[in-house]
Motif scaffolding. Structure first.
Motif, PDB file in Angstrom:
ATOM      1  N   ASP A  37      29.550 -30.443  67.444  1.00 49.83           N
ATOM      2  CA  ASP A  37      30.044 -29.147  67.417  1.00 49.83           C
ATOM      3  C   ASP A  37      31.025 -28.793  66.746  1.00 49.83           C
ATOM      4  N   LYS A  38      31.828 -29.920  66.292  1.00 50.14           N
ATOM      5  CA  LYS A  38      33.051 -29.771  65.436  1.00 50.14           C
ATOM      6  C   LYS A  38      32.841 -29.958  64.073  1.00 50.14           C
ATOM      7  N   LEU A  39      31.658 -30.230  63.519  1.00 50.72           N
ATOM      8  CA  LEU A  39      31.280 -30.795  62.031  1.00 50.72           C
ATOM      9  C   LEU A  39      31.656 -30.002  61.178  1.00 50.72           C
ATOM     10  N   ASN A  40      31.249 -28.519  61.402  1.00 50.15           N
ATOM     11  CA  ASN A  40      31.650 -27.365  60.577  1.00 50.15           C
ATOM     12  C   ASN A  40      33.095 -27.232  60.299  1.00 50.15           C
ATOM     13  N   ASP A  41      33.846 -27.324  61.473  1.00 46.19           N
ATOM     14  CA  ASP A  41      35.257 -27.232  61.281  1.00 46.19           C
ATOM     15  C   ASP A  41      35.946 -28.370  60.475  1.00 46.19           C
ATOM     16  N   VAL A  42      35.544 -29.447  60.594  1.00 51.19           N
ATOM     17  CA  VAL A  42      35.992 -30.744  59.845  1.00 51.19           C
ATOM     18  C   VAL A  42      35.512 -30.714  58.333  1.00 51.19           C
ATOM     19  N   TRP A  43      34.320 -30.150  58.254  1.00 53.56           N
ATOM     20  CA  TRP A  43      33.922 -30.113  56.663  1.00 53.56           C
ATOM     21  C   TRP A  43      34.776 -28.951  56.153  1.00 53.56           C
ATOM     22  N   GLU A  44      35.041 -27.977  56.689  1.00 56.90           N
ATOM     23  CA  GLU A  44      36.008 -27.016  56.066  1.00 56.90           C
ATOM     24  C   GLU A  44      37.475 -27.385  55.925  1.00 56.90           C
ATOM     25  N   GLU A  45      37.755 -28.325  56.683  1.00 58.46           N
ATOM     26  CA  GLU A  45      39.395 -28.815  56.528  1.00 58.46           C
ATOM     27  C   GLU A  45      38.963 -29.900  55.540  1.00 58.46           C
ATOM     28  N   LEU A  46      38.179 -30.617  55.491  1.00 57.43           N
ATOM     29  CA  LEU A  46      38.133 -31.750  54.277  1.00 57.43           C
ATOM     30  C   LEU A  46      37.961 -30.997  52.998  1.00 57.43           C
ATOM     31  N   GLN A  47      37.162 -29.747  52.891  1.00 55.47           N
ATOM     32  CA  GLN A  47      36.936 -29.106  51.718  1.00 55.47           C
ATOM     33  C   GLN A  47      38.196 -28.549  51.306  1.00 55.47           C
ATOM     34  N   LYS A  48      39.189 -28.082  52.230  1.00 55.22           N
ATOM     35  CA  LYS A  48      40.383 -27.135  51.686  1.00 55.22           C
ATOM     36  C   LYS A  48      41.507 -28.438  51.472  1.00 55.22           C
ATOM     37  N   VAL A  49      41.609 -29.468  52.364  1.00 62.54           N
ATOM     38  CA  VAL A  49      42.904 -30.278  52.249  1.00 62.54           C
ATOM     39  C   VAL A  49      42.727 -31.884  51.988  1.00 62.54           C
ATOM     40  N   GLY A  50      41.213 -32.158  52.137  1.00 56.70           N
ATOM     41  CA  GLY A  50      40.998 -33.452  52.008  1.00 56.70           C
ATOM     42  C   GLY A  50      41.302 -34.335  53.502  1.00 56.70           C
ATOM     43  N   ASN A  51      41.446 -35.523  53.282  1.00 63.48           N
ATOM     44  CA  ASN A  51      42.071 -36.504  54.290  1.00 63.48           C
ATOM     45  C   ASN A  51      43.485 -36.495  54.129  1.00 63.48           C
ATOM     46  N   ALA A  52      44.236 -35.484  54.250  1.00 65.88           N
ATOM     47  CA  ALA A  52      45.694 -35.145  53.863  1.00 65.88           C
ATOM     48  C   ALA A  52      46.419 -36.113  54.549  1.00 65.88           C
ATOM     49  N   ASN A  53      46.143 -36.216  56.035  1.00 62.51           N
ATOM     50  CA  ASN A  53      46.892 -37.291  56.906  1.00 62.51           C
ATOM     51  C   ASN A  53      46.434 -38.562  56.933  1.00 62.51           C
ATOM     52  N   SER A  54      45.608 -38.893  56.268  1.00 59.22           N
ATOM     53  CA  SER A  54      44.873 -40.462  56.089  1.00 59.22           C
ATOM     54  C   SER A  54      43.706 -40.694  57.315  1.00 59.22           C
ATOM     55  N   THR A  55      43.691 -39.447  58.001  1.00 57.80           N
ATOM     56  CA  THR A  55      42.781 -39.887  59.101  1.00 57.80           C
ATOM     57  C   THR A  55      41.383 -39.703  58.593  1.00 57.80           C
ATOM     58  N   ARG A  56      40.345 -40.481  59.167  1.00 56.42           N
ATOM     59  CA  ARG A  56      38.976 -40.508  58.950  1.00 56.42           C
ATOM     60  C   ARG A  56      38.312 -40.125  59.825  1.00 56.42           C
ATOM     61  N   TYR A  57      37.519 -39.037  59.856  1.00 58.37           N
ATOM     62  CA  TYR A  57      36.915 -38.347  61.051  1.00 58.37           C
ATOM     63  C   TYR A  57      35.574 -39.341  61.422  1.00 58.37           C
ATOM     64  N   VAL A  58      35.284 -39.416  62.565  1.00 60.88           N
ATOM     65  CA  VAL A  58      34.141 -40.085  63.159  1.00 60.88           C
ATOM     66  C   VAL A  58      33.494 -39.521  64.010  1.00 60.88           C
ATOM     67  N   LEU A  59      32.109 -39.330  63.618  1.00 62.31           N
ATOM     68  CA  LEU A  59      31.123 -38.672  64.564  1.00 62.31           C
ATOM     69  C   LEU A  59      30.528 -39.414  65.728  1.00 62.31           C
TER      70      LEU A  59
END
Length: 381
Positions: free
Chosen positions: A352-374
């Protein structure tokens, strides 16, 4: 909501029902260009004699999932319906009669490719990522190589899914006590950084000065790997903002490209630079940091060509590129990361958080070095 691009070039097809020799599976993806990620029911091939069925427990979320899913590279990787995910980790549910290296119950992972020709020189050397006939990607890939069962007229669907079936060659056994939630990103971030280090002498026992440009999810993984290989690691970023982050991950030095003194103080000092920056940028300043005979390896998938002159290659400097890794080097990467406990920094989410995470990655990438895991199983509840 993330943004789609290149609307004039769309590759849409209906979501097919399972054919004979296939089964229905739960997944999350984009059904049509311009739509958000949502639950989908997709077809998966039944297990053939050489296949492994993986119960996907976790799937890492890569920046290239967003690049592909939003049609940034039309005609290459963007096809709909799109079920992304090429950082799969789970347990083996079923194996075909010819499968040798894994058994039911084993921890295992699947990375960026699930088929290749097996016959070209690169495939025979287990460098399937450079297959002359083009390796089939884990999602949005064309089934052209003959080792994928089921409906051959549809593209591959990725790891944002409950299960995945593919040829045993592309399934990697994991140690019993390797943390699955951290294992998935090794098959993208891990191998993407390990491959150029492996290919450019970082495991040959000679001390090197290695630069890692771009301090995000890939860059911090590269810092950790190069550090554990025993080299002096220099983190390279546009400003001083990520200095503490880079040093905290194992970098010994830091170069801020916006600081002239920082750049001049490190000129001609690095034997190898791995450039992970995922957007088009000027690479000429990086060349000045290379020692004579040094190599700049470009990692980021950038549609626009780079501009540099032959003078930047003097004295004996080289520019090359790298894309993930083949099965031989991937096995070496898993072994190294397990033995040295090199893992990415992760943040576990549900679908349920995938759309928000994609939006974040599109705007700033992995800016804090964290890799999101589903977390697949939590997402199914």
């Amino acid at each position: 909501m993330f943004d789609f691009v290149n609307p004039e070039v769309q590759f849409n097809s209906p979501l097919p029902a399972p054919q004979e020799g296939e089964y229905s599976e739960q997944a999350w993806g984009i059904e049509k260009f311009g739509e958000p990620i949502k639950p989908l029911t997709i077809p998966r091939p039944n297990v053939g004699d050489d296949d492994v069925k993986l119960d996907v427990i976790y799937c890492g979320i890569c920046h290239s999932d967003v690049t592909s899913g939003t049609n940034e590279l039309p005609g290459m990787f963007s096809r709909y319906p799109c079920v992304a995910g090429h950082e799969l980790a789970g347990k083996v549910l079923e194996v075909g009669k010819n499968v040798k290296d894994v058994k039911v119950g084993d921890k295992a992972g699947i990375g960026c490719y699930v088929d290749s020709c097996f016959e070209c020189p690169m495939c025979k050397d287990k460098q399937e990522n450079y297959c002359f006939k083009h390796a089939t990607t884990t999602y949005n890939g064309i089934k052209m190589n003959g080792h994928i069962n089921g409906n051959l007229d549809i593209h591959t669907f990725g790891g944002y899914s409950n299960t995945y079936v593919c040829h045993q060659r592309f399934v990697f056994k994991l140690p019993d006590d390797m943390p699955l939630e951290k294992a998935g990103p090794l098959f993208c971030a891990g191998i993407t950084m390990f491959e150029p280090l492996y290919n450019h002498g970082a495991l040959e026992g000679k001390k090197m000065n290695i630069g890692i440009a771009g301090i995000g999810g890939l860059g911090t993984m590269g810092i950790k790997l190069a550090n554990k290989m025993g080299h002096t690691v220099t983190a390279i970023s546009s400003s001083e903002r990520k200095k503490d982050l880079a040093l905290g991950k194992g970098a010994h030095n830091y170069v801020a490209m916006s600081n002239k003194e920082s750049v001049s103080g490190n000129m001609a000092s690095l034997n190898l630079i791995i450039d992970t920056v995922p957007v088009h940028h000027d690479i000429k300043p990086y060349m000045s940091l290379l020692a004579p005979g040094g190599t700049l390896v470009l990692i980021g998938v950038v549609p626009k060509n780079y501009d540099f002159g032959l003078m930047e290659l003097i004295p004996m400097r080289k520019i090359t590129c790298s894309v993930v890794g083949g099965t031989k080097v991937t096995k070496e990467m898993v072994k190294f990361c397990y033995e040295h406990q090199v893992y990415p920094d992760i943040d576990i989410i549900t679908a349920d958080k995938l759309n928000d995470v994609w939006e974040e990655l599109q705007k700033v990438g992995n800016a804090n070095s964290t890799r999101y895991v589903l977390d697949i199983k939590a997402s199914l509840k």
